[in-house]
Design a protein around this motif. Structure first.
Motif, PDB file in Angstrom:
ATOM      1  N   LYS A   1      58.957  29.671  72.384  1.00 14.06           N
ATOM      2  CA  LYS A   1      59.356  28.618  73.325  1.00 14.06           C
ATOM      3  C   LYS A   1      59.747  27.329  72.607  1.00 14.06           C
ATOM      4  N   PHE A   2      58.980  26.966  71.556  1.00 13.14           N
ATOM      5  CA  PHE A   2      59.242  25.706  70.864  1.00 13.14           C
ATOM      6  C   PHE A   2      59.891  25.888  69.507  1.00 13.14           C
ATOM      7  N   LEU A   3      60.066  27.153  69.054  1.00 13.60           N
ATOM      8  CA  LEU A   3      60.794  27.483  67.824  1.00 13.60           C
ATOM      9  C   LEU A   3      60.230  26.736  66.613  1.00 13.60           C
ATOM     10  N   LEU A   4      58.909  26.754  66.478  1.00 10.93           N
ATOM     11  CA  LEU A   4      58.249  26.056  65.377  1.00 10.93           C
ATOM     12  C   LEU A   4      58.027  27.005  64.206  1.00 10.93           C
ATOM     13  N   SER A   5      57.916  26.445  63.012  1.00 11.68           N
ATOM     14  CA  SER A   5      57.788  27.245  61.795  1.00 11.68           C
ATOM     15  C   SER A   5      56.345  27.716  61.604  1.00 11.68           C
ATOM     16  N   ASP A   6      56.178  28.674  60.690  1.00 13.94           N
ATOM     17  CA  ASP A   6      54.838  29.166  60.369  1.00 13.94           C
ATOM     18  C   ASP A   6      53.970  28.059  59.793  1.00 13.94           C
ATOM     19  N   SER A   7      54.553  27.234  58.937  1.00 13.74           N
ATOM     20  CA  SER A   7      53.769  26.158  58.322  1.00 13.74           C
ATOM     21  C   SER A   7      53.287  25.160  59.368  1.00 13.74           C
ATOM     22  N   PHE A   8      54.098  24.911  60.406  1.00 16.27           N
ATOM     23  CA  PHE A   8      53.667  23.995  61.457  1.00 16.27           C
ATOM     24  C   PHE A   8      52.492  24.590  62.228  1.00 16.27           C
ATOM     25  N   LEU A   9      52.529  25.880  62.486  1.00 17.01           N
ATOM     26  CA  LEU A   9      51.422  26.519  63.191  1.00 17.01           C
ATOM     27  C   LEU A   9      50.127  26.411  62.396  1.00 17.01           C
ATOM     28  N   LEU A  10      50.214  26.666  61.085  1.00 17.09           N
ATOM     29  CA  LEU A  10      49.017  26.580  60.258  1.00 17.09           C
ATOM     30  C   LEU A  10      48.533  25.136  60.127  1.00 17.09           C
TER      31      LEU A  10
ATOM     32  N   PHE B   1      56.351  18.399  75.699  1.00 15.38           N
ATOM     33  CA  PHE B   1      55.654  18.776  74.470  1.00 15.38           C
ATOM     34  C   PHE B   1      56.051  17.807  73.378  1.00 15.38           C
ATOM     35  N   ASN B   2      55.123  16.943  72.995  1.00 19.33           N
ATOM     36  CA  ASN B   2      55.366  15.981  71.931  1.00 19.33           C
ATOM     37  C   ASN B   2      54.064  15.803  71.142  1.00 19.33           C
ATOM     38  N   TYR B   3      54.094  14.873  70.198  1.00 19.70           N
ATOM     39  CA  TYR B   3      52.906  14.701  69.355  1.00 19.70           C
ATOM     40  C   TYR B   3      51.711  14.181  70.148  1.00 19.70           C
ATOM     41  N   GLY B   4      51.953  13.418  71.196  1.00 23.22           N
ATOM     42  CA  GLY B   4      50.847  12.920  72.012  1.00 23.22           C
ATOM     43  C   GLY B   4      50.133  14.032  72.756  1.00 23.22           C
ATOM     44  N   THR B   5      50.893  14.875  73.448  1.00 24.70           N
ATOM     45  CA  THR B   5      50.278  15.988  74.176  1.00 24.70           C
ATOM     46  C   THR B   5      49.683  17.015  73.211  1.00 24.70           C
ATOM     47  N   LEU B   6      50.326  17.203  72.044  1.00 29.51           N
ATOM     48  CA  LEU B   6      49.776  18.132  71.056  1.00 29.51           C
ATOM     49  C   LEU B   6      48.432  17.625  70.529  1.00 29.51           C
ATOM     50  N   ALA B   7      48.334  16.317  70.297  1.00 32.09           N
ATOM     51  CA  ALA B   7      47.064  15.744  69.829  1.00 32.09           C
ATOM     52  C   ALA B   7      45.960  15.940  70.865  1.00 32.09           C
ATOM     53  N   PHE B   8      46.304  15.765  72.149  1.00 33.05           N
ATOM     54  CA  PHE B   8      45.316  15.986  73.209  1.00 33.05           C
ATOM     55  C   PHE B   8      44.853  17.443  73.207  1.00 33.05           C
ATOM     56  N   GLN B   9      45.779  18.384  73.041  1.00 31.59           N
ATOM     57  CA  GLN B   9      45.428  19.799  73.032  1.00 31.59           C
ATOM     58  C   GLN B   9      44.557  20.147  71.825  1.00 31.59           C
ATOM     59  N   ILE B  10      44.883  19.587  70.673  1.00 27.37           N
ATOM     60  CA  ILE B  10      44.082  19.844  69.481  1.00 27.37           C
ATOM     61  C   ILE B  10      42.665  19.301  69.664  1.00 27.37           C
ATOM     62  N   PHE B  11      42.552  18.095  70.220  1.00 27.25           N
ATOM     63  CA  PHE B  11      41.242  17.465  70.402  1.00 27.25           C
ATOM     64  C   PHE B  11      40.374  18.269  71.373  1.00 27.25           C
ATOM     65  N   THR B  12      40.906  18.615  72.534  1.00 28.10           N
ATOM     66  CA  THR B  12      40.110  19.345  73.520  1.00 28.10           C
ATOM     67  C   THR B  12      39.717  20.732  73.017  1.00 28.10           C
ATOM     68  N   SER B  13      40.628  21.390  72.305  1.00 29.27           N
ATOM     69  CA  SER B  13      40.307  22.703  71.760  1.00 29.27           C
ATOM     70  C   SER B  13      39.222  22.615  70.696  1.00 29.27           C
ATOM     71  N   ALA B  14      39.325  21.636  69.804  1.00 28.61           N
ATOM     72  CA  ALA B  14      38.357  21.504  68.714  1.00 28.61           C
ATOM     73  C   ALA B  14      36.968  21.180  69.240  1.00 28.61           C
ATOM     74  N   VAL B  15      36.886  20.217  70.159  1.00 27.15           N
ATOM     75  CA  VAL B  15      35.585  19.838  70.707  1.00 27.15           C
ATOM     76  C   VAL B  15      34.997  20.995  71.508  1.00 27.15           C
ATOM     77  N   GLY B  16      35.803  21.605  72.366  1.00 20.28           N
ATOM     78  CA  GLY B  16      35.299  22.689  73.202  1.00 20.28           C
ATOM     79  C   GLY B  16      34.835  23.890  72.404  1.00 20.28           C
ATOM     80  N   ASN B  17      35.640  24.331  71.439  1.00 17.95           N
ATOM     81  CA  ASN B  17      35.280  25.514  70.666  1.00 17.95           C
ATOM     82  C   ASN B  17      34.100  25.270  69.734  1.00 17.95           C
ATOM     83  N   SER B  18      34.048  24.097  69.098  1.00 22.47           N
ATOM     84  CA  SER B  18      32.943  23.818  68.183  1.00 22.47           C
ATOM     85  C   SER B  18      31.621  23.715  68.935  1.00 22.47           C
ATOM     86  N   LEU B  19      31.612  23.031  70.079  1.00 23.43           N
ATOM     87  CA  LEU B  19      30.384  22.925  70.860  1.00 23.43           C
ATOM     88  C   LEU B  19      29.976  24.278  71.437  1.00 23.43           C
ATOM     89  N   PHE B  20      30.943  25.079  71.847  1.00 26.46           N
ATOM     90  CA  PHE B  20      30.614  26.403  72.370  1.00 26.46           C
ATOM     91  C   PHE B  20      29.956  27.264  71.297  1.00 26.46           C
TER      92      PHE B  20
END
Length: 579
Positions: free
Chosen positions: A381-390, A444-463
């Motif tokens: 959907k966003f045509l991002l590279s492998d390095s960006f995913l990692l 989809f921009n850096y702001g929404t991506l940062a929000f997604q990274i933050f919620t995923s990191a906090v949720g998964n680490s606490l779980f």
């Protein structure tokens, strides 16, 4: 509404109906315990002074909620004090830790320095040599974060695999955890450390086959290469599933209950930092090669991925050195020779364990599918590279490490339920965010991506932190290995089937395009709406979990959002150190 009261619930199944030796019913710590019931001869020995001091909340499952387990697990009962119990009369915290782990370690109370509920906590002594577990986790994470995580998915995507194949790759690790059931019957006969070490050695050897598969001549087509890689992945996950049956019982018996939250947080922090470094370096390697700009990009990509898999094999070899240095724990001769049938149904009917397992099933269903669905979302959907995913995954690891630095210090005081409640809240918001982005409602921009990274990191680490800690506290001493195996198999079965089902559904819905005003339905928005609904259900199930020592929800959030920031500001103004 409070998730859990600090006072024990008399009607709760976690409160034993029968008193244990040395309880508060009037008998002194040195008095003799009541005789064992005739229906369940446990071959009791005269209680030691340490055993008599065990509080009633530490009574084993066999003498409390499910007496049917007593005859089966009588041979594997571990003395609360054990042969390593300290001399003298232990404190209540030490007695509680002794009831769930052996050897026992002394515990003390930390005096309060302010009015915070986080200021006073029972602190037990970490066993000597436990630092080797942290170092092992670092190198082990480097290995598995390549072999069964994002880099392996990217390798299959590089070979042209569809979502169904990606779902199978993601499903292999949890599905092979089913092998913990037969492995649990022999793990005590072999010994925890020996059993785990053999399994880890086998899977390390299998990584070499993956390296050879990636470096096969270009005359071998991609379909054959994928089949060979799936074969070695299957063997890797089989040995992983078998050997894992001994690791959690080993660590549970090694680490006292009073410091398990701190141990798990440091363990997961080590894993997060190692994962961040691995993903960052892998991202740099893939980005530096500029695979998409080369004429021979496909062949060069296979060489690069083979080198990455070789690095995983080297890290796995180093991890074996530190795995062997983790202190082993004694296993009684009776436990080694016990061959009685295991009452799986009675174990599952133990209400605290059943409720936790049901909660895990709901959570894992969404987490396992969401763990691979973001890869085709970013690539297609966003045509991002492998390095960006990692790089995205590495940023999430940094956020998770920072989260564990704070919450790992307070987990043993707050309890697990408030942390699980907060984790489900963050993960619900995370999946809602991806649904809005996939439906083109939110850009989809850096702001929404940062929000997604933050919620995923906090949720998964606490779980991960709170769920493992609550499982350790819920599982009784009798039949510990079988309880862990049963929990892992049930959850892993769902975790294995969910990605396959999700991958097939995404393939079937690949051409779905429906507009509802501002909302755009496609295969990504559909699955992420389903994930959000699943986690809302999990959020509601947290209230049914049972934990005798847990801070109420109101107290937890008052401390988290009001009192802790206020004290931080006052320390900055007064220039006092952060203790």
């Amino acid at each position: 509404m409070s998730l859990n009261s600090s006072q024990p619930n008399p009607s709760s199944p976690s409160q034993p109906p029968a008193p244990s030796p040395g309880d508060a019913s009037g008998s002194s710590p040195s008095s003799a315990p009541p005789p064992a019931p005739a229906a369940a001869p446990l071959h009791l020995q005269p209680p030691t002074e340490e055993q008599a001091a065990v509080p009633p909340t530490s009574v084993s499952l066999a003498s409390a909620a499910t007496p049917v387990l007593a005859p089966v697990y009588a041979a594997s009962t571990v003395h609360p004090g054990g042969s390593h119990a300290p001399s003298g009369t232990p404190t209540a915290a030490a007695a509680s830790a002794s009831a769930t782990s052996s050897p026992a370690f002394p515990a003390t109370e930390v005096p309060a320095t302010d009015d915070s509920p986080f200021a006073t906590a029972p602190v037990a002594v970490m066993p000597a040599g436990v630092h080797n577990a942290y170092i092992f986790q670092i190198f082990n994470t480097i290995s598995w974060s390549i072999i069964i995580a994002t880099p392996m998915l990217l390798f299959f995507k590089h070979l042209g695999a569809r979502e169904t194949i990606l779902g199978i790759v993601a499903a292999l690790p949890p599905l092979c955890m089913i092998l913990q059931i037969p492995a649990a019957r022999i793990v005590e006969q072999v010994g925890y450390r020996t059993f785990v070490l053999r399994g880890w050695t086998t899977r390390t050897v299998l990584i070499l086959g993956m390296v050879a598969t990636a470096w096969l001549p270009s005359a071998i087509d991609n379909t054959t290469r994928m089949c060979l890689m799936l074969f070695f992945l299957f063997g890797f996950n089989v040995s992983r599933g078998i050997s894992t049956a001994g690791f959690l019982p080993w660590i549970t018996q090694l680490v006292p209950e009073g410091v398990r939250g701190r141990f798990i947080s440091i363990d997961q922090l080590s894993s997060s930092l190692a994962g961040v470094a691995t993903l960052a370096l892998t991202s740099v390697v893939l980005s530096g090669m500029h695979l998409s700009d080369r004429v021979d990009g496909e062949a060069m990509g296979k060489i690069v991925y083979g080198g990455i898999f070789l690095a995983a094999g080297i890290a796995a070899t180093v991890s074996l050195v530190f795995l062997q240095r983790i202190p082993d724990v004694p296993i009684t001769p009776e436990a080694r020779s016990s061959g009685e049938p295991v009452p799986w149904r009675a174990m599952l009917n133990y209400k605290p364990f059943f409720r936790l397992t049901l909660f895990n099933i709901v959570c894992v269903t969404a987490l396992s599918s969401g763990g691979f669905a973001w890869v085709p979302l970013f690539k297609e959907k966003f045509l991002l590279s492998d390095s960006f995913l990692l790089g995205n995954a590495a940023c999430g690891g940094v956020c998770a490490a920072l989260c564990l630095l704070y919450f790992g210090r307070i987990a043993d005081v707050t309890g697990s339920k408030p942390l699980l409640w907060f984790s489900c809240l963050m993960l619900t918001m995370h999946f809602i965010g991806w649904a809005l982005i996939s439906a083109a409602v939110v850009p989809f921009n850096y702001g929404t991506l940062a929000f997604q990274i933050f919620t995923s990191a906090v949720g998964n680490s606490l779980f991960g932190l709170a769920n493992v800690r609550l499982l350790m506290a819920t599982v009784p001493v009798m039949g510990r290995s079988h309880f862990f195996a049963l929990n892992a198999v049930i959850n892993s079965t769902m975790a294995g089937l969910s990605p396959v089902f999700c991958g097939v559904m995404m393939d079937l819905m690949k051409d779905t395009q429906v507009n509802w005003g501002y909302w755009h339905w496609n295969k990504f928005s559909i699955v992420y709406v389903a994930f959000a609904i699943i986690f809302y259900v999990a959020w509601c199930l947290v209230t049914r979990l049972e934990e005798t020592r847990a801070m109420s929800t109101e107290t937890f959030f008052r401390e988290l959002l009001i009192r802790s920031p206020a004290r931080a500001v006052s320390r900055l103004i007064a220039r006092r150190p952060f203790t």
